[in-house]
Write an enzyme that holds these catalytic residues in place. Structure first.
Site, PDB file in Angstrom:
ATOM      1  N   ARG A  23       0.835  -1.178   0.028  1.00 17.83           N
ATOM      2  CA  ARG A  23       0.039  -0.174  -0.028  1.00 17.83           C
ATOM      3  C   ARG A  23       0.901   1.291  -0.056  1.00 17.83           C
ATOM      4  O   ARG A  23       0.637   2.290  -0.855  1.00 17.83           O
ATOM      5  CB  ARG A  23      -0.914  -0.116   1.281  1.00 17.83           C
ATOM      6  CG  ARG A  23      -2.089  -1.029   1.138  1.00 17.83           C
ATOM      7  CD  ARG A  23      -3.156  -0.715   2.143  1.00 17.83           C
ATOM      8  NE  ARG A  23      -2.723  -0.706   3.492  1.00 17.83           N
ATOM      9  CZ  ARG A  23      -3.180  -0.183   4.601  1.00 17.83           C
ATOM     10  NH1 ARG A  23      -4.223   0.480   4.339  1.00 17.83           N
ATOM     11  NH2 ARG A  23      -2.604  -0.271   5.868  1.00 17.83           N
ATOM     12  N   GLU A  69     -18.892   2.355  -2.688  1.00 12.01           N
ATOM     13  CA  GLU A  69     -18.240   1.624  -3.792  1.00 12.01           C
ATOM     14  C   GLU A  69     -18.874   1.724  -5.054  1.00 12.01           C
ATOM     15  O   GLU A  69     -18.152   1.553  -5.906  1.00 12.01           O
ATOM     16  CB  GLU A  69     -17.531   0.289  -3.306  1.00 12.01           C
ATOM     17  CG  GLU A  69     -16.737   0.199  -2.060  1.00 12.01           C
ATOM     18  CD  GLU A  69     -17.405   0.610  -0.697  1.00 12.01           C
ATOM     19  OE1 GLU A  69     -18.550   0.357  -0.608  1.00 12.01           O
ATOM     20  OE2 GLU A  69     -16.577   0.825   0.115  1.00 12.01           O
ATOM     21  N   PHE A  94     -14.597  -5.343  -1.193  1.00  6.33           N
ATOM     22  CA  PHE A  94     -15.818  -4.339  -1.563  1.00  6.33           C
ATOM     23  C   PHE A  94     -15.733  -4.081  -3.091  1.00  6.33           C
ATOM     24  O   PHE A  94     -16.760  -3.904  -3.663  1.00  6.33           O
ATOM     25  CB  PHE A  94     -15.676  -2.965  -0.934  1.00  6.33           C
ATOM     26  CG  PHE A  94     -15.499  -3.074   0.765  1.00  6.33           C
ATOM     27  CD1 PHE A  94     -16.320  -4.151   1.398  1.00  6.33           C
ATOM     28  CD2 PHE A  94     -14.618  -2.511   1.610  1.00  6.33           C
ATOM     29  CE1 PHE A  94     -16.296  -4.510   2.577  1.00  6.33           C
ATOM     30  CE2 PHE A  94     -14.318  -2.711   2.719  1.00  6.33           C
ATOM     31  CZ  PHE A  94     -15.509  -3.668   3.357  1.00  6.33           C
ATOM     32  N   HIS A 120      -6.198  -5.041   0.986  1.00  8.65           N
ATOM     33  CA  HIS A 120      -6.232  -6.064   1.643  1.00  8.65           C
ATOM     34  C   HIS A 120      -6.812  -7.265   1.246  1.00  8.65           C
ATOM     35  O   HIS A 120      -7.918  -7.844   1.573  1.00  8.65           O
ATOM     36  CB  HIS A 120      -7.786  -5.368   2.632  1.00  8.65           C
ATOM     37  CG  HIS A 120      -7.414  -4.368   3.562  1.00  8.65           C
ATOM     38  ND1 HIS A 120      -7.111  -3.070   3.038  1.00  8.65           N
ATOM     39  CD2 HIS A 120      -7.125  -4.026   4.773  1.00  8.65           C
ATOM     40  CE1 HIS A 120      -6.820  -2.034   3.896  1.00  8.65           C
ATOM     41  NE2 HIS A 120      -6.789  -2.694   4.874  1.00  8.65           N
ATOM     42  N   ARG A 178      -2.238  -5.761   2.779  1.00  2.00           N
ATOM     43  CA  ARG A 178      -2.346  -4.740   3.644  1.00  2.00           C
ATOM     44  C   ARG A 178      -1.061  -4.388   4.578  1.00  2.00           C
ATOM     45  O   ARG A 178      -0.712  -3.095   4.732  1.00  2.00           O
ATOM     46  CB  ARG A 178      -3.422  -4.958   4.706  1.00  2.00           C
ATOM     47  CG  ARG A 178      -3.692  -4.157   5.730  1.00  2.00           C
ATOM     48  CD  ARG A 178      -4.601  -4.549   6.999  1.00  2.00           C
ATOM     49  NE  ARG A 178      -4.751  -3.534   7.991  1.00  2.00           N
ATOM     50  CZ  ARG A 178      -3.950  -3.392   9.074  1.00  2.00           C
ATOM     51  NH1 ARG A 178      -3.143  -4.318   9.157  1.00  2.00           N
ATOM     52  NH2 ARG A 178      -4.144  -2.378   9.815  1.00  2.00           N
TER      53      ARG A 178
END
Lengths: 351, 280
Positions: A23, A69, A94, A120, A178
């Site tokens: 990330r 989203e 998501f 994630h 993550r």
């Protein structure tokens, strides 16, 4: 100019910069890209981490569309159709199981150059609980037309993948973890979408892995196997779609079989994709190491939950050794009279 | 393309012809969403005839205004109006739903004039919002228009888009709600009610206008004075009649999706003509 020629640091700079999480590597890379190209647009859905960096420096190229989203993908498609290159940020689960329809129709269906940065991935948010596990996402995105699917193996490769995605004309799904993960690459290399990377040679079997810990586990398993006199070649399959078929078919011809390793369900992800290729082109044995088909509601961090799901170095080793054992079919074929009874067998069944 | 010389009479004539096309599409093998197309056709006629800066012979002209038909099931209305405004020959409407046609039951991007394929409800406002955001951030004056069904507003994604568009200050975005009061299962207020609809949009930070969605002059005047409030997106709640223009179908649940038999097509067309005679 190719993506990697731009401003990728080399040698020790690289090691310094890309130790850490995918990330962080992504955020740094995206800001660099956006400074150089004002078409690059950061679309955020309250993921956190862009406010002080990207948004503060390039506010005109940033928008937070809220914890929303479906709206994230719809608006990103609108931005892309207008000539911008939006990077749409949300978590893998998501992106796929919540806003799947917008991803399917608005982004992939229209072949618009939206870059979905799905963090994630897999069990990397393990301690958050099942709501934050993304174990189906690769199975889903693999079925979406036009969509390229990238799963970098460490922070440095993430930087390369993000650059490649920015220059790719179509939509891209980039799956990131993550947490900080072990470094696979000590220096940058010529990352090419769709071209897997062989990380170690061997004659006995192929271990093919995707994602940070799976690639790390594959490399560790190779060392364990070597101690037992088994030589495994290892491939980092950083692109799930389009899948690099050549090393798979080569292994199918030359070795005892393939072990796949992924932070995803055993169904529909890397293991599924590899099985599809060899089943239709050159059948060989495939042992899939991934999370079994069950709902993981145990508590633990990423590695703990992978273990609960059945993804460990030991498991990779066990499956590799299983490939080397003779199968019942092999034993049958080895009999001197193997061919004759086989023909009889068919005849018997027909009768 | 300038629109100033298009008279209300000419717009009325185009809307009438578009209704004929819609009925013709309803008379094809699979039928079509007749009711919601007839309720939307006046809005679309005014948009394409008097409001949108577009070049039908150059559909992807970079300076254009964008239109998104979020209620994609009203594809027949969009096809009819696009055909009337020169995007493709009106005769092509007869191919509706047939193999190899460009006219599917819900719009496809391969048809000139269609910016985004739609059909799944609750997508259009976000798409138009993205277009509006891109224009505002790059200093271009393209505007984005989107036509929503009223029943469609039950999809939660709309409210995500409504919130963010207001927050981002998208003054170049206009949503039109085709408020005909019906959805498949009955009246919207008996399903999951939308009222007080204007107050809801207003409370989300939008500039709200309410208008008779069949009053061509009123629609033109309203669309000609955008944005109503600088820096705010506008919603036009257009009160319409499902099946408008065809007495057989007006304000009727059964008009939602109709396959017109030759006899029904004849009756519907006769009703449409009679209505036009009475109005002129």
């Amino acid at each position: 100019m190719t993506a990697t020629e731009e401003s990728v640091p080399s040698g020790s700079d690289w090691a310094e910069l890309y130790t850490g999480s995918a990330r962080d590597a992504h955020r740094r890379t995206l800001l660099e890209l956006a400074r150089a190209d004002d078409r690059i647009f950061c679309v955020d859905s309250d993921t956190g981490g862009f406010e002080d960096g990207f948004a503060a420096e390039l506010p005109a190229q940033y928008a937070n569309v809220g914890i929303a989203e479906a709206n994230l993908f719809g608006m990103s498609a609108g931005l892309a159709a207008s000539g911008l290159i939006p990077f749409a940020h949300t978590m893998s689960t998501f992106a796929t199981t919540r806003a799947c329809e917008q991803l399917k129709l608005d982004v992939a269906g229209n072949n618009l150059p939206v870059k979905v940065v799905a963090t994630h991935g897999g069990l990397s948010a393990g301690h958050y609980g099942p709501s934050h596990h993304a174990l189906q996402d690769l199975a889903i995105v693999r079925t979406l037309p036009h969509l390229t699917v990238l799963v970098p193996a460490d922070a440095g490769e993430t930087a390369l993948a993000v650059r490649a995605a920015a220059h790719h004309p179509g939509p891209v799904y980039i799956r990131l973890g993550r947490n900080a993960t072990p470094r696979v690459y000590q220096e940058p290399y010529d990352f090419t979408i769709g071209a897997s990377v062989q990380l170690g040679d061997g004659d006995d079997l192929l271990v093919v892995a995707t994602g940070a810990l799976p690639v790390h586990y594959a490399l560790t398993a190779r060392d364990v196997l070597a101690e037992r006199g088994v030589s495994a070649r290892v491939v980092n399959m950083h692109t799930i779609k389009p899948l690099d078929r050549a090393p798979l078919l080569r292994a199918a011809r030359e070795t005892a079989g393939i072990v796949t390793v992924e932070d995803h369900l055993v169904v529909g992800g890397l293991g599924g994709a590899v099985s599809e290729v060899v089943a239709s082109e050159h059948p060989c044995r495939v042992r899939r190491v991934g999370v079994e088909d069950r709902y993981l509601d145990t508590v633990g961090d990423e590695r703990d939950l992978l273990e609960d799901g059945g993804v460990t170095v030991d498991r990779v080793v066990t499956e590799a050794l299983t490939l080397l054992k003779p199968t019942r079919t092999d034993a049958y074929s080895a009999r001197p009279d193997a061919y004759e009874p086989r023909a009889d067998h068919h005849n018997t069944r027909r009768r | 393309m300038t629109h100033e010389d298009v008279s209300i009479e000419e717009l009325a004539e185009r809307a009438y012809r578009a209704r004929e096309h819609i009925l013709a599409m309803g008379a094809t093998e699979h039928g079509t969403h007749v009711g919601g197309s007839l309720s939307a056709v006046d809005i679309l006629t005014v948009l394409y005839g008097s409001v949108l800066r577009v070049r039908p012979d150059e559909p992807r002209w970079p300076g254009r205004d964008w239109f998104v038909l979020s209620k994609g099931h009203a594809a027949a209305a969009l096809y009819a109006v696009l055909a009337e405004h020169g995007y493709f020959p009106p005769e092509e409407c007869r191919t509706y739903g047939q193999r190899h046609s460009r006219l599917a039951g819900h719009p496809l991007r391969r048809l000139p004039g269609v910016e985004f394929p739609t059909g799944s409800l609750g997508h259009g406002l976000s798409l138009a919002g993205g277009v509006a955001l891109a224009a505002s951030r790059t200093g271009r004056d393209n505007r984005a228009f989107v036509l929503l069904g009223d029943g469609e507003l039950q999809e939660g994604s709309n409210w995500e888009a409504i919130m963010s568009a207001a927050h981002l200050g998208l003054g170049n975005l206009t949503a039109v709600v085709d408020r005909n009061g019906w959805q498949i299962s009955g009246r919207t207020e008996e399903s999951v009610g939308l009222e007080p609809l204007a107050d809801r949009w207003r409370s989300f930070g939008w500039s709200v206008a309410e208008v008779d969605g069949h009053d061509l002059a009123a629609l033109r005047a309203l669309f000609g004075a955008l944005p109503r409030t600088p820096g705010r997106p506008t919603v036009v709640i257009a009160k319409t009649v499902k099946g408008r223009g065809v007495p057989l179908f007006e304000d009727r649940k059964k008009s939602h999706y109709v396959r017109l038999t030759p006899r029904l097509h004849e009756r519907a067309t006769a009703g449409l003509r009679a209505r036009r005679r009475n109005q002129t």
